[in-house]
Design an enzyme around this catalytic site. Structure first.
Site, PDB file in Angstrom:
ATOM      1  N   SER A  80       0.775  -1.280   0.074  1.00  0.00           N
ATOM      2  CA  SER A  80       0.018  -0.141   0.065  1.00  0.00           C
ATOM      3  C   SER A  80       0.896   1.390   0.073  1.00  0.00           C
ATOM      4  O   SER A  80       2.188   1.228   0.408  1.00  0.00           O
ATOM      5  CB  SER A  80      -0.828   0.000   1.274  1.00  0.00           C
ATOM      6  OG  SER A  80      -1.114   1.029   1.553  1.00  0.00           O
ATOM      7  N   TYR A 132      -1.884  -1.319  10.453  1.00  0.00           N
ATOM      8  CA  TYR A 132      -1.948  -1.463   9.009  1.00  0.00           C
ATOM      9  C   TYR A 132      -0.506  -1.053   8.308  1.00  0.00           C
ATOM     10  O   TYR A 132       0.111  -1.507   7.755  1.00  0.00           O
ATOM     11  CB  TYR A 132      -3.092  -0.814   8.370  1.00  0.00           C
ATOM     12  CG  TYR A 132      -3.416  -0.976   6.792  1.00  0.00           C
ATOM     13  CD1 TYR A 132      -4.004  -2.158   6.502  1.00  0.00           C
ATOM     14  CD2 TYR A 132      -2.834   0.238   5.862  1.00  0.00           C
ATOM     15  CE1 TYR A 132      -4.341  -2.198   5.239  1.00  0.00           C
ATOM     16  CE2 TYR A 132      -3.030  -0.044   4.589  1.00  0.00           C
ATOM     17  CZ  TYR A 132      -3.944  -1.063   4.310  1.00  0.00           C
ATOM     18  OH  TYR A 132      -4.155  -1.544   2.675  1.00  0.00           O
TER      19      TYR A 132
HETATM   20  P1  NAD Z   1     -11.642  -6.500   0.238  1.00  0.00           P
HETATM   21  O1  NAD Z   1     -12.229  -6.261   1.527  1.00  0.00           O
HETATM   22  O2  NAD Z   1     -12.564  -5.853  -1.064  1.00  0.00           O
HETATM   23  O3  NAD Z   1     -11.034  -7.858  -0.073  1.00  0.00           O
HETATM   24  C1  NAD Z   1     -10.210  -8.473   0.733  1.00  0.00           C
HETATM   25  C2  NAD Z   1     -10.543 -10.241   0.680  1.00  0.00           C
HETATM   26  O4  NAD Z   1      -9.797 -10.729   1.393  1.00  0.00           O
HETATM   27  C3  NAD Z   1     -11.887 -10.369   1.074  1.00  0.00           C
HETATM   28  O5  NAD Z   1     -12.249 -11.361  -0.049  1.00  0.00           O
HETATM   29  C4  NAD Z   1     -11.866 -11.224   2.463  1.00  0.00           C
HETATM   30  O6  NAD Z   1     -12.694 -12.197   2.469  1.00  0.00           O
HETATM   31  C5  NAD Z   1     -10.441 -11.777   2.217  1.00  0.00           C
HETATM   32  N1  NAD Z   1      -9.698 -12.156   3.645  1.00  0.00           N
HETATM   33  C6  NAD Z   1      -9.570 -11.199   4.571  1.00  0.00           C
HETATM   34  N2  NAD Z   1      -9.122 -11.899   5.573  1.00  0.00           N
HETATM   35  C7  NAD Z   1      -8.718 -13.214   5.095  1.00  0.00           C
HETATM   36  C8  NAD Z   1      -7.934 -13.947   5.468  1.00  0.00           C
HETATM   37  N3  NAD Z   1      -7.638 -14.056   7.116  1.00  0.00           N
HETATM   38  N4  NAD Z   1      -7.790 -15.156   4.584  1.00  0.00           N
HETATM   39  C9  NAD Z   1      -8.012 -15.159   3.437  1.00  0.00           C
HETATM   40  N5  NAD Z   1      -8.889 -14.167   3.121  1.00  0.00           N
HETATM   41  C10 NAD Z   1      -9.077 -12.992   3.828  1.00  0.00           C
HETATM   42  O7  NAD Z   1     -10.306  -5.621   0.267  1.00  0.00           O
HETATM   43  P2  NAD Z   1      -9.441  -4.811  -0.974  1.00  0.00           P
HETATM   44  O8  NAD Z   1      -9.360  -3.385  -0.737  1.00  0.00           O
HETATM   45  O9  NAD Z   1      -9.256  -5.326  -2.232  1.00  0.00           O
HETATM   46  O10 NAD Z   1      -8.048  -5.266  -0.211  1.00  0.00           O
HETATM   47  C11 NAD Z   1      -7.025  -6.219  -0.862  1.00  0.00           C
HETATM   48  C12 NAD Z   1      -5.566  -5.823  -0.605  1.00  0.00           C
HETATM   49  O11 NAD Z   1      -5.401  -4.520  -0.925  1.00  0.00           O
HETATM   50  C13 NAD Z   1      -5.426  -5.929   0.883  1.00  0.00           C
HETATM   51  O12 NAD Z   1      -4.089  -6.366   1.328  1.00  0.00           O
HETATM   52  C14 NAD Z   1      -5.404  -4.316   1.202  1.00  0.00           C
HETATM   53  O13 NAD Z   1      -4.549  -3.882   2.485  1.00  0.00           O
HETATM   54  C15 NAD Z   1      -4.771  -3.880   0.084  1.00  0.00           C
HETATM   55  N6  NAD Z   1      -4.801  -2.363  -0.511  1.00  0.00           N
HETATM   56  C16 NAD Z   1      -6.102  -1.919  -0.481  1.00  0.00           C
HETATM   57  C17 NAD Z   1      -6.128  -0.593  -0.860  1.00  0.00           C
HETATM   58  C18 NAD Z   1      -7.540   0.074  -1.108  1.00  0.00           C
HETATM   59  O14 NAD Z   1      -7.867   1.277  -1.146  1.00  0.00           O
HETATM   60  N7  NAD Z   1      -8.735  -0.798  -1.089  1.00  0.00           N
HETATM   61  C19 NAD Z   1      -5.329   0.162  -0.839  1.00  0.00           C
HETATM   62  C20 NAD Z   1      -3.966  -0.389  -0.952  1.00  0.00           C
HETATM   63  C21 NAD Z   1      -3.747  -1.642  -0.407  1.00  0.00           C
END
Ligand code: NAD
Length: 260
Positions: free
Chosen positions: A142, A155
Site C-alpha cells: 500500500s 496497518y
Molecule cells: P476487500 O475487502 O475487497 O477484499 C479482501 C478479501 O480478503 C476478502 O475477499 C476477504 O474475504 C479476504 N480475507 C480477509 N481476511 C482473510 C484471511 N484471513 N484469509 C483469507 N482471505 C481473507 O479488500 P481490498 O480493498 O480488495 O484489499 C485487498 C488488499 O489490498 C489488502 O491487502 C489491502 O490492504 C490492500 N490495499 C487496499 C487498498 C484499498 O484502497 N482498497 C489500498 C492499498 C492496499
C-alpha cells in the site's frame, strides 16, 4: 497469451483488488486459485474465470492458519503440477487511535497481513524450488508501505513489513529463479475502503465527503481513486516481467499520492 499454462494463487481474491487480479490472470491464460476465507464468493469468482476458458478453483483458506495454508497450496500444486505465481493480497483494515487500539486487534491485523504473507510465501516457495521452474511472488502492499496515516498503526506497520519480506524473498529466491516485488496502491473503492469512510468521519469529526476529498485523495495529483484495474495491470506487469532485473522492488500505483 502471456501467462498461458501458468498456475497462480491469489489470496483474498473473492473480492475487490484480488478478484480483479485473478480475472486479469485468467484473461491471460493462467490457471487461477482463489484462496479466501469466503469460499462461496471464491467459487463464484472461480466460475467467472472458468467462463473465460481457463481452469480456476476456489480454495477455503484463512491465510493466518498454517495448516489451511499448507493444505490449500499443496492441493493447488498437486492439481496443476506446481505453483508459478503467488499474489499475497488478503487483508483487512481496523482503524483506531493508538491509545484505543486493542492488543487483540493489533494481533489480528499482524496475523492476517504478516503471518499470512509469510505462510503463503513459504508454502509456495517450497513448490517453486522443488519444481525447478522458480516463480514470482507479488505482495499487495500500500502507499502505507511508504507513508503513515493517523488511526492505522497496525496497518502501516504491517504494510511496511511486507517490503522487508519482499526484499528477503528476492535475495533468497534468486538462485532458484524466484522473483519478488511489491505493488503499493493508493485508495481503491473496494469494500475495505467503503467501510473506512464512515469510521474515519466519526473518528476525525468530519463529513464522509471530507474524508474522501481532504484525507484519502488530498495528496493525489488529480483527486482520483486508483482502480482495481490499475492495480491488476501493475501486478500483471510484475508477473510477466521476463528477468531478474525486476526483483525486490516496490511499484507505487497511487495517482501521485506518494512519489519515490
Ligand atoms: P476487500 O475487502 O475487497 O477484499 C479482501 C478479501 O480478503 C476478502 O475477499 C476477504 O474475504 C479476504 N480475507 C480477509 N481476511 C482473510 C484471511 N484471513 N484469509 C483469507 N482471505 C481473507 O479488500 P481490498 O480493498 O480488495 O484489499 C485487498 C488488499 O489490498 C489488502 O491487502 C489491502 O490492504 C490492500 N490495499 C487496499 C487498498 C484499498 O484502497 N482498497 C489500498 C492499498 C492496499
Amino acid at each position: 497469451m502471456k501467462l498461458d499454462g501458468k498456475s497462480a494463487i491469489v489470496t483474498g481474491a473473492a473480492s475487490g483488488i484480488g478478484r480483479e487480479i485473478a480475472l486479469t490472470f485468467g484473461r491471460k491464460g493462467a490457471k487461477v486459485a482463489i484462496a479466501d476465507l469466503n469460499l462461496a464468493a471464491a467459487e463464484e469468482a472461480a466460475a467467472a474465470i472458468s467462463a473465460l476458458g481457463t481452469d480456476a478453483m476456489g480454495v477455503a483458506m484463512d491465510v493466518a492458519n498454517e495448516e489451511q495454508v499448507n493444505a490449500g497450496v499443496d492441493a493447488v500444486a498437486a492439481k496443476w503440477g506446481g505453483v508459478d505465481i503467488l499474489v499475497s493480497n488478503a487483508g483487512i483494515q481496523i482503524v483506531n487511535p493508538i491509545v484505543d487500539y486493542t492488543l487483540a486487534d493489533w494481533k489480528k491485523m499482524l496475523a492476517i497481513h504478516l503471518d499470512g504473507a509469510f505462510l503463503t510465501t513459504r508454502a509456495c516457495m517450497r513448490h517453486m524450488y522443488s519444481s525447478g521452474r522458480g516463480g514470482t511472488i507479488i505482495y499487495i502492499g500500500s502507499v502505507h508501505s511508504k507513508e503513515a496515516s493517523a488511526l492505522k498503526c497496525a496497518y502501516v506497520t504491517a504494510k511496511h513489513g511486507l517490503e522487508g519480506l519482499a526484499k528477503v524473498v528476492a535475495k533468497e529466491g534468486a538462485k532458484h529463479n524466484v522473483r519478488s516485488n511489491l505493488i503499493a496502491p493508493g485508495y481503491v473503492r473496494t469494500p475495505l475502503v467503503d467501510k473506512q469512510i464512515p469510521e474515519q468521519a466519526r473518528e476525525l469529526g468530519i463529513s464522509e465527503e471530507d474524508v474522501i476529498k481532504n484525507v484519502m485523495l488530498k495528496d493525489t495529483v488529480d483527486g482520483q481513486f486508483t482502480t482495481v484495474e490499475d492495480v491488476a495491470q501493475a501486478v500483471l506487469f510484475c508477473a510477466t516481467f521476463p528477468s531478474n532485473a525486476l526483483t525486490g522492488q516496490s511499484l507505487v500505483v497511487s495517482h501521485g499520492w506518494f512519489m519515490q
